[in-house]
Design a protein around this motif. Structure first.
Motif, PDB file in Angstrom:
ATOM      1  N   LYS A   1       3.786   1.263  12.145  1.00 48.60           N
ATOM      2  CA  LYS A   1       4.737   0.190  11.692  1.00 48.60           C
ATOM      3  C   LYS A   1       4.488  -0.561  10.309  1.00 48.60           C
ATOM      4  O   LYS A   1       3.427  -0.234   9.913  1.00 48.60           O
ATOM      5  CB  LYS A   1       4.584  -1.027  12.537  1.00 48.60           C
ATOM      6  CG  LYS A   1       5.470  -0.531  13.968  1.00 48.60           C
ATOM      7  CD  LYS A   1       5.423  -1.866  14.874  1.00 48.60           C
ATOM      8  CE  LYS A   1       5.923  -1.261  16.376  1.00 48.60           C
ATOM      9  NZ  LYS A   1       5.518  -2.151  17.403  1.00 48.60           N
ATOM     10  N   PHE A   2       5.732  -0.906   9.580  1.00 48.12           N
ATOM     11  CA  PHE A   2       5.375  -1.386   8.315  1.00 48.12           C
ATOM     12  C   PHE A   2       4.785  -0.341   7.176  1.00 48.12           C
ATOM     13  O   PHE A   2       3.996  -0.887   6.380  1.00 48.12           O
ATOM     14  CB  PHE A   2       4.600  -2.667   8.440  1.00 48.12           C
ATOM     15  CG  PHE A   2       5.335  -4.006   8.442  1.00 48.12           C
ATOM     16  CD1 PHE A   2       6.099  -4.023   9.656  1.00 48.12           C
ATOM     17  CD2 PHE A   2       5.791  -5.011   7.485  1.00 48.12           C
ATOM     18  CE1 PHE A   2       7.019  -5.067   9.984  1.00 48.12           C
ATOM     19  CE2 PHE A   2       6.693  -5.868   7.860  1.00 48.12           C
ATOM     20  CZ  PHE A   2       7.222  -6.170   8.925  1.00 48.12           C
TER      21      PHE A   2
ATOM     22  N   VAL B   1       3.795  11.292   4.068  1.00 48.54           N
ATOM     23  CA  VAL B   1       2.620  10.787   3.891  1.00 48.54           C
ATOM     24  C   VAL B   1       2.490   9.633   4.912  1.00 48.54           C
ATOM     25  O   VAL B   1       1.564   9.511   5.766  1.00 48.54           O
ATOM     26  CB  VAL B   1       2.376  10.156   2.523  1.00 48.54           C
ATOM     27  CG1 VAL B   1       1.180   9.389   2.494  1.00 48.54           C
ATOM     28  CG2 VAL B   1       2.454  11.400   1.653  1.00 48.54           C
ATOM     29  N   ALA B   2       3.544   8.849   5.312  1.00 49.03           N
ATOM     30  CA  ALA B   2       3.611   7.547   6.031  1.00 49.03           C
ATOM     31  C   ALA B   2       3.477   7.990   7.455  1.00 49.03           C
ATOM     32  O   ALA B   2       2.809   7.413   8.242  1.00 49.03           O
ATOM     33  CB  ALA B   2       4.845   6.857   5.974  1.00 49.03           C
TER      34      ALA B   2
ATOM     35  N   SER C   1       1.024  -1.320  -0.159  1.00 51.10           N
ATOM     36  CA  SER C   1      -0.052  -0.021   0.034  1.00 51.10           C
ATOM     37  C   SER C   1       1.011   1.383   0.204  1.00 51.10           C
ATOM     38  O   SER C   1       0.664   2.159  -0.876  1.00 51.10           O
ATOM     39  CB  SER C   1      -0.802   0.120   1.346  1.00 51.10           C
ATOM     40  OG  SER C   1      -1.801  -0.937   1.168  1.00 51.10           O
ATOM     41  N   ILE C   2       1.822   1.336   0.837  1.00 51.21           N
ATOM     42  CA  ILE C   2       2.579   2.472   0.938  1.00 51.21           C
ATOM     43  C   ILE C   2       3.477   2.580  -0.201  1.00 51.21           C
ATOM     44  O   ILE C   2       3.903   3.705  -0.846  1.00 51.21           O
ATOM     45  CB  ILE C   2       3.430   2.581   2.229  1.00 51.21           C
ATOM     46  CG1 ILE C   2       4.095   4.140   2.482  1.00 51.21           C
ATOM     47  CG2 ILE C   2       4.691   1.565   2.257  1.00 51.21           C
ATOM     48  CD1 ILE C   2       3.036   4.897   2.876  1.00 51.21           C
ATOM     49  N   ASN C   3       3.870   1.498  -0.804  1.00 51.84           N
ATOM     50  CA  ASN C   3       4.950   1.420  -2.163  1.00 51.84           C
ATOM     51  C   ASN C   3       4.171   1.996  -3.355  1.00 51.84           C
ATOM     52  O   ASN C   3       4.490   2.613  -4.069  1.00 51.84           O
ATOM     53  CB  ASN C   3       5.398   0.013  -2.229  1.00 51.84           C
ATOM     54  CG  ASN C   3       6.665  -0.199  -1.779  1.00 51.84           C
ATOM     55  OD1 ASN C   3       7.222   0.772  -0.775  1.00 51.84           O
ATOM     56  ND2 ASN C   3       7.046  -1.535  -1.511  1.00 51.84           N
ATOM     57  N   SER C   4       2.747   1.479  -3.277  1.00 53.90           N
ATOM     58  CA  SER C   4       1.742   2.034  -4.262  1.00 53.90           C
ATOM     59  C   SER C   4       1.771   3.560  -4.263  1.00 53.90           C
ATOM     60  O   SER C   4       1.959   4.525  -5.405  1.00 53.90           O
ATOM     61  CB  SER C   4       0.498   1.497  -4.137  1.00 53.90           C
ATOM     62  OG  SER C   4      -0.220   2.176  -3.495  1.00 53.90           O
ATOM     63  N   LEU C   5       1.744   4.115  -2.992  1.00 55.59           N
ATOM     64  CA  LEU C   5       1.703   5.565  -3.064  1.00 55.59           C
ATOM     65  C   LEU C   5       3.018   6.472  -3.298  1.00 55.59           C
ATOM     66  O   LEU C   5       3.003   7.636  -3.373  1.00 55.59           O
ATOM     67  CB  LEU C   5       1.127   5.923  -1.298  1.00 55.59           C
ATOM     68  CG  LEU C   5      -0.166   5.427  -1.167  1.00 55.59           C
ATOM     69  CD1 LEU C   5      -0.643   5.573   0.221  1.00 55.59           C
ATOM     70  CD2 LEU C   5      -1.102   6.192  -2.026  1.00 55.59           C
ATOM     71  N   SER C   6       4.044   5.459  -3.007  1.00 53.60           N
ATOM     72  CA  SER C   6       5.326   5.976  -3.393  1.00 53.60           C
ATOM     73  C   SER C   6       5.466   6.801  -4.924  1.00 53.60           C
ATOM     74  O   SER C   6       6.066   7.434  -5.002  1.00 53.60           O
ATOM     75  CB  SER C   6       6.530   5.068  -3.042  1.00 53.60           C
ATOM     76  OG  SER C   6       6.691   4.101  -3.986  1.00 53.60           O
ATOM     77  N   ALA C   7       4.852   5.720  -5.680  1.00 53.93           N
ATOM     78  CA  ALA C   7       4.813   5.957  -7.168  1.00 53.93           C
ATOM     79  C   ALA C   7       3.865   7.330  -7.405  1.00 53.93           C
ATOM     80  O   ALA C   7       4.149   8.212  -7.989  1.00 53.93           O
ATOM     81  CB  ALA C   7       4.117   4.920  -7.832  1.00 53.93           C
ATOM     82  N   VAL C   8       2.719   7.503  -6.549  1.00 60.05           N
ATOM     83  CA  VAL C   8       2.044   8.744  -6.622  1.00 60.05           C
ATOM     84  C   VAL C   8       2.964   9.866  -6.005  1.00 60.05           C
ATOM     85  O   VAL C   8       2.832  10.921  -6.869  1.00 60.05           O
ATOM     86  CB  VAL C   8       0.934   8.699  -5.804  1.00 60.05           C
ATOM     87  CG1 VAL C   8      -0.087   9.759  -5.758  1.00 60.05           C
ATOM     88  CG2 VAL C   8       0.028   7.576  -6.360  1.00 60.05           C
ATOM     89  N   CYS C   9       3.710   9.629  -5.146  1.00 62.50           N
ATOM     90  CA  CYS C   9       4.372  10.766  -4.520  1.00 62.50           C
ATOM     91  C   CYS C   9       5.538  11.191  -5.513  1.00 62.50           C
ATOM     92  O   CYS C   9       5.811  12.373  -5.855  1.00 62.50           O
ATOM     93  CB  CYS C   9       5.472  10.253  -3.408  1.00 62.50           C
ATOM     94  SG  CYS C   9       4.401  10.147  -1.922  1.00 62.50           S
ATOM     95  N   GLU C  10       6.260  10.191  -6.483  1.00 61.09           N
ATOM     96  CA  GLU C  10       7.477  10.733  -7.163  1.00 61.09           C
ATOM     97  C   GLU C  10       6.699  11.340  -8.312  1.00 61.09           C
ATOM     98  O   GLU C  10       7.366  12.288  -8.847  1.00 61.09           O
ATOM     99  CB  GLU C  10       8.144   9.372  -7.771  1.00 61.09           C
ATOM    100  CG  GLU C  10       8.847   8.720  -6.875  1.00 61.09           C
ATOM    101  CD  GLU C  10       9.175   7.193  -7.193  1.00 61.09           C
ATOM    102  OE1 GLU C  10       9.518   6.831  -8.036  1.00 61.09           O
ATOM    103  OE2 GLU C  10       9.350   6.414  -6.060  1.00 61.09           O
TER     104      GLU C  10
END
Ligand code: NAD
Ligand code: UGA
Length: 461
Positions: A260-261, A247-248, A229-238
């Motif tokens: 955590k996680f 965001v996390a 979930s957080i990795n999917s949002l990392s793409a949005v951030c970039e």
């Protein structure tokens, strides 16, 4: 009480060591079919690296903790037997690439059935599909000798590598699943008594066998889902200028969500997350629950996407070609504080760069050089192992790994990488010098000041 554990791996080893430390009144024998592994457990260089493990093993070994290849005697003498063997994803036949391969669990059960001459409590410690205990029961009870009684319990393990000793000493919970019969309850009480030597009773949770088995798969699926979930949002951030760390933090401060996680990364690795989710997906498909299967499949798809996305970013940043360029890979283990490389994201990164013709200089403080070469020359990674061997150099020092490289890629979040002398590194690298921080551990501001071009996960520079 005498305890035997079949399978002296990442789970069996630390679990039995802590049990022996906390239960001086119990004799524990850890057995394995690999004589090499047992010899290592009996030597000064243990087969796995785990902070704090050496001390515990040294204290208990040959006192009340024994490592042996004499499986027969250990089974014969034990009152309680843990099955802690590997349960990898099947590589052929029905359920290939998804279902858990239970051949090692089955062979352990058959050995017990053949050898046992007295009552045994058999404890499923390995991670297994729901209702796997039923198969163990069938095997044991179909081969039962007169007068011998078997109880089968599920007791999944929740330790994480790199923190195994602390996780075992201070477990959030211990989960024991058993049959809902008088004998079943008695067996649960006996296993619980072992853990009560150091785990508060209120943290020992008892359930029916199937809930216990499913809870283990569910826990890993939930943990992995948070990372995807957080990795999917990392793409949005970039793509937008938001910063995934911010965001996390903002999301994780909600006590209903927790912090955590939520560390965005190059992608999760390790021997279990992918294997256990695939196992869950396979179960759902067999139960005719395709929507549930598709839901969990997304967690794996997102992880594959993240690993690919990061590898592509490296190539694109280096003017869309890495052919014959030297690239340093810092960290090969799937996380810090372990030498384990199973399913490490570093393999995908290296594979992609090698396919594009790059030369790799790899350094990891705990992974053996032979392991890295084995991983990168595996048939699932390359068709030409000889070319890989020519293109890869393993270093025993990070400064020698980065010398004359065009880029440095952080694949594992080892603490020592944070304190490297980046001024010195910059001077020794080709220019322009690139850093790809797949773990978000470095001080990017300072790296920019030195002159590096920095790319990371979930932040646009
Ligand atoms: P591992 O591969 O490190 O160890 C398993 C050991 O079992 C090997 O040494 C193998 O030689 C031995 N073995 C297999 N069949 C045997 C047999 N019939 N007789 C004797 N020895 C036998 O695996 P691991 O990482 O310890 O994982 C074990 C189980 O625990 C898996 O089901 C895994 O999903 C689960 N688990 C792992 C972790 C982890 O952090 N690695 C955490 C929780 C649960
Ligand atoms: C995981 C679970 O955490 C354990 O509870 C479980 O017992 C174990 O799997 C298992 O069944 O084998 P482990 O894989 O050893 O433990 O390590 P984790 O700390 O969970 O890390 C797994 C992967 O996720 C690593 O690659 C790590 O770097 C990555 N990760 C973790 C992230 O990318 N972000 C995070 O926020 C946390």
């Amino acid at each position: 009480m005498k305890v035997c554990c079949i399978g002296a791996g990442y789970v069996g080893g630390p679990t039995c060591a802590v049990m022996a430390l906390k239960c001086p009144d119990i004799v524990i024998t850890l057995v394995d079919k690999s004589s090499e592994r047992i010899a290592q457990w009996n030597s000064d260089k243990l087969p796995i690296y785990e902070p704090g493990l050496d001390e515990v093993v040294k204290k208990c070994r040959n006192v009340n903790l024994f490592f042996s290849t004499d499986i027969e005697t250990a089974i014969k003498e034990a009152d309680l037997i843990f099955i802690s063997v590997n349960t990898p994803t099947k590589t052929c036949g029905n359920g290939k690439g998804r279902a858990a391969d239970l051949k090692y669990v089955e062979s352990a059960a058959r050995m017990i059935a053949e050898i046992a001459q007295s009552n045994k409590i058999v404890v499923e410690k390995s991670t297994v599909p729901v209702r796997a205990a039923e198969s163990i029961m069938h095997i044991l009870r179909a081969n039962q000798k007169p007068g011998i009684h078997y109880d089968i319990l599920s007791n999944p393990e929740f330790l994480a590598e790199g923190t195994a000793i602390n996780d075992l000493l201070n477990a959030d919970r211990v989960l024991i699943g058993g049959e809902e019969t008088t004998e079943g309850h008695e067996a649960v009480a006996k296993l619980s008594w072992i853990y009560e030597h150091w785990i508060p009773k209120q943290n020992i949770l008892t359930t029916n066998t199937w809930s216990s088995e499913l809870s283990k798969l569910a826990a890993n699926a939930f943990l992995a889902q948070r990372i995807s979930s957080i990795n999917s949002l990392s793409a949005v951030c970039e793509a937008t200028g938001a910063d995934v760390s911010e965001v996390a933090r903002a999301v994780g401060l909600d006590s209903r969500i927790g912090s955590k996680f939520l560390q965005a990364s190059v992608g999760f690795g390790g021997s279990c997350f992918q294997k256990d989710i695939l196992n869950l997906i396979y179960i759902c498909e067999n139960l005719n629950l395709p929507e549930v299967a598709a839901y969990w499949q997304q967690v794996i798809d997102m992880n594959d996407y993240q690993k690919r996305r990061f590898s592509q970013k490296i190539i694109e940043s280096l003017f869309n070609t890495v052919s014959d360029k030297r690239i340093a890979i810092l960290g090969f283990a799937f996380k810090k504080n372990t030498g384990d490389t199973r399913e490490t994201a570093a393999i995908t990164v290296c594979q992609t760069l090698l396919e594009e013709g790059a030369k790799l200089d790899i350094y990891d403080p705990k992974v053996e050089p032979e392991q890295i070469i084995d991983d990168l020359t595996h048939p699932s990674v390359t068709e030409s192992p000889e070319n890989v061997k020519k293109a890869v150099q393993i270093h025993s020092d990070p400064y020698s790994a980065v010398r004359a490289t065009h880029a440095l890629v952080i694949c594992t979040e080892w603490d020592e990488f944070v304190d490297l002398d980046f001024q010195r590194i910059y001077q020794s690298m080709m220019k322009p010098a690139y850093i790809f921080d797949g773990r978000k551990i470095l001080d990017h501001e300072r790296l920019h000041q030195i002159g590096f071009h920095v790319q990371t996960i979930g932040k646009k520079y």
